[in-house]
Design an enzyme around this catalytic site. Structure first.
Site, mmCIF file in Angstrom:
data_model
loop_
_atom_site.group_PDB
_atom_site.id
_atom_site.type_symbol
_atom_site.label_atom_id
_atom_site.label_comp_id
_atom_site.label_asym_id
_atom_site.label_seq_id
_atom_site.Cartn_x
_atom_site.Cartn_y
_atom_site.Cartn_z
ATOM 1 N N THR A 22 -12.500 39.601 54.447
ATOM 2 C CA THR A 22 -13.636 40.112 55.201
ATOM 3 C C THR A 22 -14.588 40.921 54.340
ATOM 4 O O THR A 22 -15.704 41.143 54.757
ATOM 5 C CB THR A 22 -13.186 40.982 56.379
ATOM 6 O OG1 THR A 22 -12.366 42.017 55.871
ATOM 7 C CG2 THR A 22 -12.422 40.173 57.401
ATOM 8 N N SER B 141 -16.709 38.719 51.538
ATOM 9 C CA SER B 141 -17.139 37.547 52.287
ATOM 10 C C SER B 141 -17.599 37.930 53.680
ATOM 11 O O SER B 141 -18.668 37.587 54.094
ATOM 12 C CB SER B 141 -15.939 36.641 52.419
ATOM 13 O OG SER B 141 -14.899 37.368 53.068
ATOM 14 N N CYS B 142 -16.727 38.616 54.384
ATOM 15 C CA CYS B 142 -17.041 39.237 55.657
ATOM 16 C C CYS B 142 -16.863 38.384 56.892
ATOM 17 O O CYS B 142 -16.113 38.737 57.758
ATOM 18 C CB CYS B 142 -18.427 39.852 55.618
ATOM 19 S SG CYS B 142 -19.128 40.081 57.201
ATOM 20 N N GLY B 143 -17.541 37.287 57.008
ATOM 21 C CA GLY B 143 -17.490 36.606 58.308
ATOM 22 C C GLY B 143 -16.417 35.558 58.321
ATOM 23 O O GLY B 143 -16.057 35.022 57.309
#
Lengths: 300, 300
Positions: free
Chosen positions: B119, B122-124
């Site tokens: 996450t 990159s995160c999503g």
């Protein structure tokens, strides 16, 4: 396809002693998941290969270009479909996932894919030098090219990117990448908050259209290892950067027979590797004042 | 500790019609593996958390700062040792791996670590918005701060970075990051080919020295989501960038109560979030010519 790639918000502009709340444009940054689907149709599997923070738009091109740059895709024949997926966001209806489905029968070695991903988004593994790690990948040296490009044409390349940015980038926050022919003609130009995404988008645009990748990749910023490697994996023999290259970008260019140019301005630039692709007039070559063969690299 | 962070190589300098082979300095870029070792001493295990392309030097600080920025390390008490490992390269004897060993009894949730890494780098994740994905992480909103900083002090921060770069960067290829006190005093400044690495190095320097992280993080380039998230995870309430911020950097700053400033020049800058930490004179606030409450965000 819309070119709306910014968000408008109120900000506080401070100028000397004055301050003012006013609207401003921000470059959009959102996550994109890149998936690959493979295997016979009845038992098809899929896997998330990467999640990247990108500026929405040209997402299918980004996903395809990323997989070309990783050495996973080599020919459009391998691809059955490229779909955007997932819930839609914003006025443009952006989706945050792209699935690249391979044709039945096209095999990918998931172990190799894993290893490849490791060595490219990263390159070295403990105890190996970066160059040894690079040899793990399956990239071939670029063949010699028959063309040469003259210095005036090279010096003019960044201005083509800037002209495109003047139209699209109202935020000052986007990087640009462009593919050009060996005559210096623009083939495709894309922008993104991430330099690597802008490169993936131009490579993917040519790949999905079934066109030749192009001879010259031009980037608005610096030339890192990652960008040089993407150029080589995509079969692009020349990378022209507006900014500085890193040591590893130069080493990789030299090893794989690519041309790397940096600090590119209208009337001059530096050639770091592959000078044979630039048409230099022998009678205008200044004799070095020092013996350059004596310049030793600091690090091997 | 040496400050040699470049490699000298012959290049071809093209200027107008003239060309010359001459030596040039290149910013070093090499891979660094970051490992974490954990568990009781007798059965200690280790795991590679990340491989980053960095400019060698301050590697232990980079590794520690990276783990702080990922939310994995929160206090120096958790750390037993931080060692550079592996074969040595170059005149400086760089090593390309750092192992951070946690004290016996310090627990890390490997699943969470995996998820966290996902996450943050990159995160999503497919089907979630980036903000939902962010909520998966364990970062807390920043508490309000008692201090305010005046605009002149903010405007002067980038020049401190540039002064440090004038000494170290002979390549034009390095990004800088600095931590400053709320009075604008430089605490630590580091450079790297990667902006995120420069940030990890300054955060790690303070962390390993057992010092407070600092109030203000200054970066030489743009402010991406990634840099804003590193600031928040490290408890730094203010990020000052020389360049533009992305939409997601601003959204995250707002959500977590951080201040985000961009386009910073000696006599002005833009405040994108958290304006309450800047001492603005109410009598010098220009009345908006439009109703800013009517500015709707394009994308939610």
């Amino acid at each position: 396809m819309s070119t709306q790639r910014f968000l408008t918000r109120p900000i506080t502009r401070v100028s000397g002693e004055k301050s003012e709340v006013r609207p401003d444009h921000l470059a959009l940054e959102e996550p994109l998941e890149i998936q690959i689907a493979y295997g016979p149709q009845a038992t098809r599997e899929w896997k998330t290969i990467a999640i990247t923070m990108r500026t929405p738009g040209h997402d299918r091109e980004l996903a395809a270009g990323f997989l070309v740059g990783e050495g996973i895709l080599r020919s459009l024949d391998q691809v059955e479909a490229v779909h955007s997926r997932g819930p839609r966001f914003g006025e443009e209806g952006w989706q945050h996932s792209v699935r690249v489905t391979l044709r039945p029968g096209v095999k990918i070695d998931l172990d190799r894919l894993q290893r490849n991903f490791y060595t490219t988004s990263s390159c070295g593994v403990c105890g190996k030098t970066s160059m040894e790690a690079l040899e793990l990948t399956s990239f071939s040296p670029l063949p010699p090219t028959s063309w040469q490009i003259d210095p005036q044409t090279i010096g003019a390349l960044p201005s083509h990117l800037r002209e495109a940015q003047a139209v699209f980038d109202q935020t000052g926050g986007l990087h640009a990448a462009g593919l050009f022919s060996c005559e210096g003609k623009a083939l495709v130009i894309r922008e993104d908050v991430g330099r690597h995404n802008a490169v993936d988008k131009v490579v993917g645009a040519q790949f999905l259209a079934g066109r030749e990748t192009g001879s010259i990749l031009v980037v608005s910023g610096r030339a890192s290892f990652e960008l040089m490697q993407k150029a080589i994996a995509s079969g692009i023999p020349m990378l022209v950067a507006v900014g500085a290259p890193s040591s590893l970008a130069v080493e990789v260019a030299e090893k794989f027979g690519a041309t790397l140019i940096g600090f590119t301005k209208p009337n001059g630039f530096n050639i770091y590797a592959g000078a044979e692709r630039v048409r230099l007039d022998a009678k205008n070559q200044i004799t070095p004042t020092i013996d350059v063969s004596k310049i030793r690299e600091v690090m091997k």
